[in-house]
Write an enzyme that holds these catalytic residues in place. Structure first.
Site, short mmCIF file in Angstrom:
data_model
loop_
_atom_site.label_atom_id
_atom_site.label_comp_id
_atom_site.label_asym_id
_atom_site.label_seq_id
_atom_site.Cartn_x
_atom_site.Cartn_y
_atom_site.Cartn_z
N ASP A 70 0.82 -1.11 -0.25
CA ASP A 70 0.09 -0.11 0.00
C ASP A 70 1.06 1.17 -0.01
O ASP A 70 1.96 1.33 0.83
CB ASP A 70 -0.95 0.03 1.15
N HIS A 89 -0.75 4.71 -0.32
CA HIS A 89 -1.66 5.54 0.45
C HIS A 89 -1.09 7.03 0.15
O HIS A 89 -0.71 7.73 1.45
CB HIS A 89 -1.77 5.06 1.71
N ASP A 106 -4.31 0.29 -3.57
CA ASP A 106 -4.25 1.32 -2.14
C ASP A 106 -3.35 2.46 -2.69
O ASP A 106 -2.27 2.67 -1.90
CB ASP A 106 -4.24 0.81 -0.95
N ASN A 153 -8.73 -2.17 -2.01
CA ASN A 153 -10.06 -1.53 -1.57
C ASN A 153 -10.54 -0.04 -1.41
O ASN A 153 -11.29 0.48 -1.57
CB ASN A 153 -10.11 -2.08 -0.01
N HIS A 154 -9.16 0.91 -1.75
CA HIS A 154 -9.22 2.05 -1.72
C HIS A 154 -9.29 2.47 -3.19
O HIS A 154 -9.19 3.62 -3.42
CB HIS A 154 -8.13 2.62 -1.15
N HIS A 206 -4.52 -7.92 -3.55
CA HIS A 206 -4.50 -6.92 -2.55
C HIS A 206 -5.03 -7.54 -0.97
O HIS A 206 -4.19 -7.09 -0.10
CB HIS A 206 -5.56 -5.73 -2.90
N HIS A 214 -2.71 -4.81 2.12
CA HIS A 214 -3.92 -4.53 2.81
C HIS A 214 -3.85 -4.27 4.37
O HIS A 214 -4.71 -3.85 4.94
CB HIS A 214 -5.10 -5.68 2.49
#
Length: 228
Positions: free
Chosen positions: A24, A26, A50, A82-83, A139, A205
């Site tokens: 991830d 982010h 993500d 999921n993002h 993910h 994740h």
């Protein structure tokens, strides 16, 4: 380096020097730039999803991802996290979605930005990648809804949700406290890896879980990584 079969990327190891796998991001532009600097001409780069939210440079990371995918379409694989899980009209299925705030702070209305984001990035993301007979990259995780590779090539919404949101646990298969996906135990891992004819699952994740280094579970078959 890889071939698209629906929403599954099939990886060919021939002529590859190494595979670099990224967890991830982010909105972490510094880490993204460091990773890009490591990328050599014989490497395959796999991002596990993500890309935005939480960090302060989501738009820059997403723009950088789009550039990488355009320049190296055979050597960069970007998975959906999921993002990146939005409804058709741009409503996030997760929290927080700070990408909305970033877009609006830059004077770009979310509605128009989302349509561009969807067309130029979201629609290019794979759900999973696979080295045949060896490794599955996702993910979040798996579930017993995955009966064969076809379920990753042309996933139902239920399968997609499980791949994006699920986490390994100690036993069984139970609803995930996240509110989406499942918690899956070693027997589920054994069964689904057998169906897919792979030995290992590499996922992200849970960056906090793997902050100090990769976490290996389910008889050394499930590996959780973090970028930082």
């Amino acid at each position: 380096m890889h071939t698209a079969v629906g929403r599954l990327a099939i990886i060919d190891l021939e002529r590859l020097e190494r595979i670099i796998v990224v967890g991830d991001l982010h909105g972490d532009l510094y880490s993204f730039n460091q990773i890009e600097g490591l990328f050599g001409k014989e490497d395959l780069l796999i991002f596990l999803g993500d890309y935005g939210d939480r960090g302060s440079h989501s738009i820059e990371v997403i723009d950088g991802m789009q550039d990488l995918l355009q320049r190296y379409p055979r050597r960069v694989i970007a998975l959906k996290g999921n993002h990146e899980d939005y409804s058709e009209d741009g409503e996030p299925r997760f929290y927080p979605c700070t990408l909305i705030e970033e877009a609006e702070m830059e004077g770009r209305g979310w509605g128009s930005y989302f349509q561009e984001f969807k067309r130029n990035f979201l629609e290019s993301l794979y759900l999973a990648a696979m080295v045949p007979n060896s490794i599955l990259f996702v993910h979040g995780g798996i579930s017993t809804k995955i009966k064969s590779k076809e379920d990753l090539m042309n996933p139902s919404r239920e399968v997609e949700e499980d791949v994006l949101w699920s986490d390994p646990s100690t036993e069984g298969e139970y609803p995930n406290p996240r509110g989406a996906g499942i918690l899956y135990g070693p027997k589920v891992t054994d069964e689904v890896t057998r169906r897919l004819n792979v030995n290992y699952i590499i996922r992200s994740h849970e960056p906090a879980k793997a902050f100090a280094g990769p976490i290996i579970e389910h008889g050394d078959r499930v590996i959780t990584i973090s970028t930082t």
